[in-house]
Design a protein around this motif. Structure first.
Motif, mmCIF file in Angstrom:
data_model
loop_
_atom_site.group_PDB
_atom_site.id
_atom_site.type_symbol
_atom_site.label_atom_id
_atom_site.label_comp_id
_atom_site.label_asym_id
_atom_site.label_seq_id
_atom_site.Cartn_x
_atom_site.Cartn_y
_atom_site.Cartn_z
ATOM 1 N N ARG A 91 -17.229 -5.472 -6.076
ATOM 2 C CA ARG A 91 -17.194 -4.201 -6.188
ATOM 3 C C ARG A 91 -17.139 -3.629 -4.903
ATOM 4 O O ARG A 91 -17.495 -4.169 -3.769
ATOM 5 N N SER A 109 -16.543 1.786 -6.536
ATOM 6 C CA SER A 109 -15.964 1.090 -7.682
ATOM 7 C C SER A 109 -17.169 0.648 -8.723
ATOM 8 O O SER A 109 -17.793 0.269 -8.465
ATOM 9 N N PHE A 112 -15.390 -5.666 -10.439
ATOM 10 C CA PHE A 112 -14.294 -6.286 -11.159
ATOM 11 C C PHE A 112 -14.320 -7.556 -11.328
ATOM 12 O O PHE A 112 -14.858 -8.329 -10.347
ATOM 13 N N GLN A 118 -8.355 -8.833 -11.068
ATOM 14 C CA GLN A 118 -7.976 -8.674 -9.642
ATOM 15 C C GLN A 118 -7.064 -7.399 -9.334
ATOM 16 O O GLN A 118 -6.938 -6.803 -8.327
ATOM 17 N N PHE A 121 -9.162 -4.359 -8.840
ATOM 18 C CA PHE A 121 -9.734 -4.410 -7.519
ATOM 19 C C PHE A 121 -8.596 -4.227 -6.385
ATOM 20 O O PHE A 121 -8.850 -3.410 -5.451
#
Length: 259
Positions: A91, A109, A112, A118, A121
């Motif tokens: 994150r 965020s 992920f 990904q 991300f």
């Protein structure tokens, strides 16, 4: 401050940032780890605290360029060290300066899960813009506090909770009066309270699983952390240089060494 030691591994695991003079010696409070037992599954959470003020374009561009391959690069590095990662999540906490930028000083965020997420991300990282910040210092300690209070995983035979900080400026002292109201309950009031949060064996971080990797200048905030906190590796950076001297492979290898 931990005794200076040589950086663990110089080989690039990916493309390098802009070439620059040789970096200052790494400073570490980590004991030398024993050989990694093969066959263990690792659940690894990584939180990137990224300074996204105006000077940080070099490292931010390098991170963006490598975001989609980050999972493969880390897995390759860990496999070479005999470590099997069953779950890897990342994150991002992007920070500027609450005094100069107000509510624009922070972007967070979720975690992920890689490689499945990904793309998310990469999209988040690629949406970050290096701007603002006013004069040094920046609000890096607030970002570290929010990272420590992340929703960490409880899966895996062996867990690692890794916080990585990238900044080329010193940190403001913690001051709750500069924060938006919704953040004041998530950020300790001063450095002593932040230290207690990091060291608390009953706190959000496991005493044997926590790691903090600093790519940050020797200066207020960061030198205080590396001089006092346990499980910290400090790669001193050049103030104001945007971490242009930091090689992407060094970042990946530092993460691999921390697991």
């Amino acid at each position: 401050m931990g005794s200076p030691v040589s950086a663990e591994g110089d080989s690039a695991a990916g493309e390098s940032a802009v070439a620059a003079p040789a970096p200052v010696a790494e400073q570490s409070s980590l004991a030398a780890p024993p050989p990694a037992p093969r066959g263990l599954s690792y659940a690894v959470d990584i939180v990137f605290c990224i300074d996204v003020t105006g000077s940080m374009t070099p490292i931010l561009d390098a991170v963006k360029a490598n975001a989609l391959r980050f999972y493969d690069d880390v897995q390759h590095n860990l496999t070479a060290k005999g470590k099997n990662v069953d779950e890897l999540r990342v994150r991002v906490i992007a920070f500027r300066d609450f005094v100069a930028d107000g509510e624009a000083a922070l972007q967070e965020s979720p975690f992920f899960r890689l490689p499945a997420e990904q793309g998310g991300f990469s999209d988040f990282v690629n949406g970050l813009i290096a701007q603002g910040g006013g004069d040094a210092p920046e609000s890096g300690l607030e970002a570290v506090a929010l990272a420590v209070n992340s929703p960490w995983t409880n899966r895996g035979d062996r867990r690692r909770q890794v916080v990585v900080v990238w900044t080329d400026q010193p940190a403001h002292p913690l001051d709750p009066t500069t924060l938006p109201a919704e953040l004041r309950g998530r950020v300790p009031a001063d450095f002593s309270a932040l230290t207690d949060l990091w060291e608390d064996a009953q706190g959000p971080l496991g005493s044997s699983s926590k790691r903090l990797i600093l790519f940050a200048p020797d200066g207020p905030g960061w030198s205080d952390i590396s001089g006092v906190w346990e499980n910290v590796v400090h790669h001193p950076s050049q103030a104001g240089g945007g971490l242009s001297e930091v090689d992407y492979g060094t970042i990946v290898d530092s993460i691999g060494n921390s697991v």
